[in-house]
Write a protein that holds these residues in place. Structure first.
Motif, PDB file in Angstrom:
ATOM      1  N   ILE A   1      -8.967   8.508   2.010  1.00  0.00           N
ATOM      2  CA  ILE A   1      -7.750   8.841   2.766  1.00  0.00           C
ATOM      3  C   ILE A   1      -7.026   7.570   3.198  1.00  0.00           C
ATOM      4  CG2 ILE A   1      -8.525  11.100   3.572  1.00  0.00           C
ATOM      5  CD1 ILE A   1      -9.154   9.828   6.289  1.00  0.00           C
ATOM      6  N   ASP A   2      -5.725   7.727   3.388  1.00  0.00           N
ATOM      7  CA  ASP A   2      -4.823   6.618   3.703  1.00  0.00           C
ATOM      8  C   ASP A   2      -4.454   6.654   5.188  1.00  0.00           C
ATOM      9  OD1 ASP A   2      -2.765   4.779   3.925  1.00  0.00           O
ATOM     10  OD2 ASP A   2      -1.336   5.947   2.736  1.00  0.00           O
ATOM     11  N   ASN A   3      -4.868   5.603   5.917  1.00  0.00           N
ATOM     12  CA  ASN A   3      -4.550   5.486   7.335  1.00  0.00           C
ATOM     13  C   ASN A   3      -3.475   4.429   7.608  1.00  0.00           C
ATOM     14  OD1 ASN A   3      -6.860   7.191   8.613  1.00  0.00           O
ATOM     15  ND2 ASN A   3      -7.921   5.811   7.228  1.00  0.00           N
TER      16      ASN A   3
ATOM     17  N   ALA B   1       3.949   1.202  -6.853  1.00  0.00           N
ATOM     18  CA  ALA B   1       3.333   2.034  -7.890  1.00  0.00           C
ATOM     19  C   ALA B   1       2.003   1.433  -8.318  1.00  0.00           C
ATOM     20  CB  ALA B   1       4.278   2.157  -9.087  1.00  0.00           C
ATOM     21  N   GLU B   2       1.866   0.114  -8.141  1.00  0.00           N
ATOM     22  CA  GLU B   2       0.615  -0.551  -8.513  1.00  0.00           C
ATOM     23  C   GLU B   2      -0.558  -0.064  -7.671  1.00  0.00           C
ATOM     24  OE1 GLU B   2       3.846  -3.119 -10.087  1.00  0.00           O
ATOM     25  OE2 GLU B   2       3.526  -2.001  -8.231  1.00  0.00           O
ATOM     26  N   PHE B   3      -0.328   0.135  -6.371  1.00  0.00           N
ATOM     27  CA  PHE B   3      -1.410   0.640  -5.522  1.00  0.00           C
ATOM     28  C   PHE B   3      -1.829   2.036  -5.971  1.00  0.00           C
ATOM     29  CE2 PHE B   3      -3.037   3.136  -1.998  1.00  0.00           C
ATOM     30  CZ  PHE B   3      -4.070   2.328  -1.545  1.00  0.00           C
ATOM     31  N   THR B   4      -0.841   2.884  -6.232  1.00  0.00           N
ATOM     32  CA  THR B   4      -1.137   4.233  -6.719  1.00  0.00           C
ATOM     33  C   THR B   4      -1.914   4.175  -8.028  1.00  0.00           C
ATOM     34  OG1 THR B   4       0.863   5.101  -5.674  1.00  0.00           O
ATOM     35  CG2 THR B   4      -0.117   6.434  -7.414  1.00  0.00           C
ATOM     36  N   ALA B   5      -1.497   3.285  -8.923  1.00  0.00           N
ATOM     37  CA  ALA B   5      -2.173   3.148 -10.213  1.00  0.00           C
ATOM     38  C   ALA B   5      -3.619   2.702 -10.039  1.00  0.00           C
ATOM     39  CB  ALA B   5      -1.423   2.148 -11.090  1.00  0.00           C
ATOM     40  N   LEU B   6      -3.862   1.758  -9.124  1.00  0.00           N
ATOM     41  CA  LEU B   6      -5.223   1.276  -8.894  1.00  0.00           C
ATOM     42  C   LEU B   6      -6.110   2.378  -8.316  1.00  0.00           C
ATOM     43  CD1 LEU B   6      -4.557  -2.303  -7.514  1.00  0.00           C
ATOM     44  CD2 LEU B   6      -5.743  -1.716  -9.628  1.00  0.00           C
ATOM     45  N   SER B   7      -5.537   3.226  -7.480  1.00  0.00           N
ATOM     46  CA  SER B   7      -6.304   4.337  -6.930  1.00  0.00           C
ATOM     47  C   SER B   7      -6.695   5.316  -8.035  1.00  0.00           C
ATOM     48  CB  SER B   7      -5.490   5.049  -5.846  1.00  0.00           C
ATOM     49  OG  SER B   7      -6.260   6.051  -5.205  1.00  0.00           O
ATOM     50  N   TYR B   8      -5.726   5.691  -8.876  1.00  0.00           N
ATOM     51  CA  TYR B   8      -6.052   6.559 -10.012  1.00  0.00           C
ATOM     52  C   TYR B   8      -7.081   5.898 -10.924  1.00  0.00           C
ATOM     53  CZ  TYR B   8      -2.372  10.028  -9.136  1.00  0.00           C
ATOM     54  OH  TYR B   8      -1.600  11.034  -8.600  1.00  0.00           O
ATOM     55  N   GLN B   9      -6.918   4.609 -11.150  1.00  0.00           N
ATOM     56  CA  GLN B   9      -7.853   3.887 -12.018  1.00  0.00           C
ATOM     57  C   GLN B   9      -9.276   3.964 -11.473  1.00  0.00           C
ATOM     58  OE1 GLN B   9      -7.054  -0.140 -13.984  1.00  0.00           O
ATOM     59  NE2 GLN B   9      -8.194  -0.751 -12.162  1.00  0.00           N
TER      60      GLN B   9
ATOM     61  N   VAL C   1       0.828  -1.207   0.000  1.00  0.00           N
ATOM     62  CA  VAL C   1       0.000   0.000   0.000  1.00  0.00           C
ATOM     63  C   VAL C   1       0.864   1.260   0.000  1.00  0.00           C
ATOM     64  CG1 VAL C   1      -1.601   1.374   1.406  1.00  0.00           C
ATOM     65  CG2 VAL C   1      -2.034  -1.064   1.039  1.00  0.00           C
ATOM     66  N   GLN C   2       1.907   1.268   0.810  1.00  0.00           N
ATOM     67  CA  GLN C   2       2.694   2.489   0.971  1.00  0.00           C
ATOM     68  C   GLN C   2       3.747   2.691  -0.108  1.00  0.00           C
ATOM     69  OE1 GLN C   2       4.286   2.706   4.956  1.00  0.00           O
ATOM     70  NE2 GLN C   2       2.274   2.943   5.893  1.00  0.00           N
TER      71      GLN C   2
ATOM     72  N   ASN D   1      -7.874  -2.625  -0.440  1.00  0.00           N
ATOM     73  CA  ASN D   1      -7.414  -2.537   0.946  1.00  0.00           C
ATOM     74  C   ASN D   1      -7.063  -3.931   1.455  1.00  0.00           C
ATOM     75  OD1 ASN D   1      -6.869  -2.109   3.618  1.00  0.00           O
ATOM     76  ND2 ASN D   1      -8.930  -1.459   4.185  1.00  0.00           N
ATOM     77  N   PRO D   2      -5.790  -4.334   1.325  1.00  0.00           N
ATOM     78  CA  PRO D   2      -5.370  -5.650   1.810  1.00  0.00           C
ATOM     79  C   PRO D   2      -4.986  -5.656   3.286  1.00  0.00           C
ATOM     80  CG  PRO D   2      -3.525  -4.589   0.748  1.00  0.00           C
ATOM     81  CD  PRO D   2      -4.688  -3.624   0.637  1.00  0.00           C
ATOM     82  N   ILE D   3      -5.120  -4.519   3.969  1.00  0.00           N
ATOM     83  CA  ILE D   3      -4.627  -4.405   5.339  1.00  0.00           C
ATOM     84  C   ILE D   3      -5.649  -4.881   6.367  1.00  0.00           C
ATOM     85  CG2 ILE D   3      -3.686  -2.837   7.073  1.00  0.00           C
ATOM     86  CD1 ILE D   3      -2.810  -1.006   4.771  1.00  0.00           C
ATOM     87  N   TYR D   4      -6.909  -4.449   6.218  1.00  0.00           N
ATOM     88  CA  TYR D   4      -7.946  -4.822   7.185  1.00  0.00           C
ATOM     89  C   TYR D   4      -9.307  -4.684   6.527  1.00  0.00           C
ATOM     90  CZ  TYR D   4      -9.150   0.115   7.646  1.00  0.00           C
ATOM     91  OH  TYR D   4      -9.558   1.404   7.372  1.00  0.00           O
ATOM     92  N   GLY D   5     -10.342  -5.153   7.224  1.00  0.00           N
ATOM     93  CA  GLY D   5     -11.688  -4.994   6.699  1.00  0.00           C
ATOM     94  C   GLY D   5     -12.573  -6.178   7.035  1.00  0.00           C
ATOM     95  N   ALA D   6     -13.824  -6.107   6.568  1.00  0.00           N
ATOM     96  CA  ALA D   6     -14.783  -7.178   6.835  1.00  0.00           C
ATOM     97  C   ALA D   6     -14.341  -8.496   6.206  1.00  0.00           C
ATOM     98  CB  ALA D   6     -16.165  -6.783   6.323  1.00  0.00           C
TER      99      ALA D   6
END
Length: 277
Positions: free
Chosen positions: A85-87, A48-56, A44-45, A238-243
């Motif tokens: 936002i990024d936590n 470049a792939e995470f950034t690209a997916l966000s722009y996408q 996530v941090q 979001n691979p960090i946490y979630g349902a």
């Protein structure tokens, strides 16, 4: 000399055996569980792939928004955390610590107001407002002063500082009761708005069909709504946490499971190739 060498060798073997036994008996801790998230956090941090997916995601959202030519009141409904936002620094701060998420630590992070905007989020939501739409922020950050957990002011200040539009009492819909979001989505449509798009990192951000807490139920709900993804539902990674993680643990009172139980369940649900060696 030979006798001394044999004595030293024996001592080394005893130390090695003792160290191995101690390591085997060492309990699995919250710190160990936190350390398992390092790769997800690094992706996530740093990728470049995470950034690209966000722009996408936000490019697609803009395309879908601009395609909707219906007259009248129109809106976008967005989740906040890990959607706009990024936590991840909060989770990064847990690495090396022998404790996990808590209300107190989350409050400290939220009141620090240092979350950053996801790539593309600010530009897209301002575009919505500039082209006549409204943005409603439906978040499970709590606004519960009776429980000493009111994050509304700090959240609004953080979002305003980042340049997000319509950060006011009307458009900010924090959690005041249940974590289920349908009532708040209904409030938006009850004000006469057509919801053109919903954006979130968690499937429950989109529809009550995704409120289940089992892997099978969530997978079935995705199949039922597959035509909506990329059309009305835009998912942020979001691979960090979630349902999704709660479902891996079996739902229910998953949070009561020990760190070791959670780690073992994570591994047991993986599909694995059986190597010969």
């Amino acid at each position: 000399m030979k006798h001394l060498s044999k004595s030293l060798l024996g001592l080394a073997m005893v130390v090695a055996f003792t160290s191995t036994s101690f390591a085997a008996d060492k309990p699995f801790t919250a710190q160990d569980l936190n350390d398992e998230s390092v790769l997800a956090l690094s992706w996530v941090q740093n990728s470049a792939e995470f950034t690209a997916l966000s722009y996408q995601a936000f490019n697609l959202a803009k395309l879908r928004w601009d395609m909707d030519k219906q007259e009248g009141k129109k809106a976008i409904v967005v989740d906040v955390d890990e959607t706009i936002i990024d936590n991840s620094p909060y989770n990064g701060g847990l690495i090396g610590k022998d404790y996990g998420y808590s209300g107190d630590t989350w409050k400290a992070w939220s009141e620090d107001k240092s979350a950053t905007a996801l790539p593309g989020a600010v530009d897209f939501l301002n575009h919505v407002v500039e082209t006549g739409g409204d943005v409603f922020y439906v978040t499970n950050r709590k606004s519960m002063p009776e429980k000493n957990m009111d994050l509304k002011q700090s959240t609004m200040e953080n979002l305003k500082a980042l340049g997000f539009p319509q950060i006011d009492e009307k458009h900010m819909m924090l959690r005041t009761g249940t974590s289920k979001k349908q009532e708040r989505r209904d409030t938006v449509t009850g004000m006469g708005y057509k919801i053109v798009l919903l954006m979130g990192d968690n499937l429950a951000d989109f529809d009550v069909a995704f409120d289940g807490d089992t892997l099978e139920g969530r997978a079935k709900a995705v199949e039922m709504h597959k035509s909506n993804f990329g059309n009305k539902f835009i998912v942020l990674p979001n691979p960090i946490y979630g349902a999704w993680e709660a479902a891996v643990y079996g739902g229910g009172a998953w949070y009561k499971k020990s760190a070791q139980e959670k780690s073992e369940i994570r591994k047991s649900t993986l599909r694995k190739f059986e190597f010969e060696k």
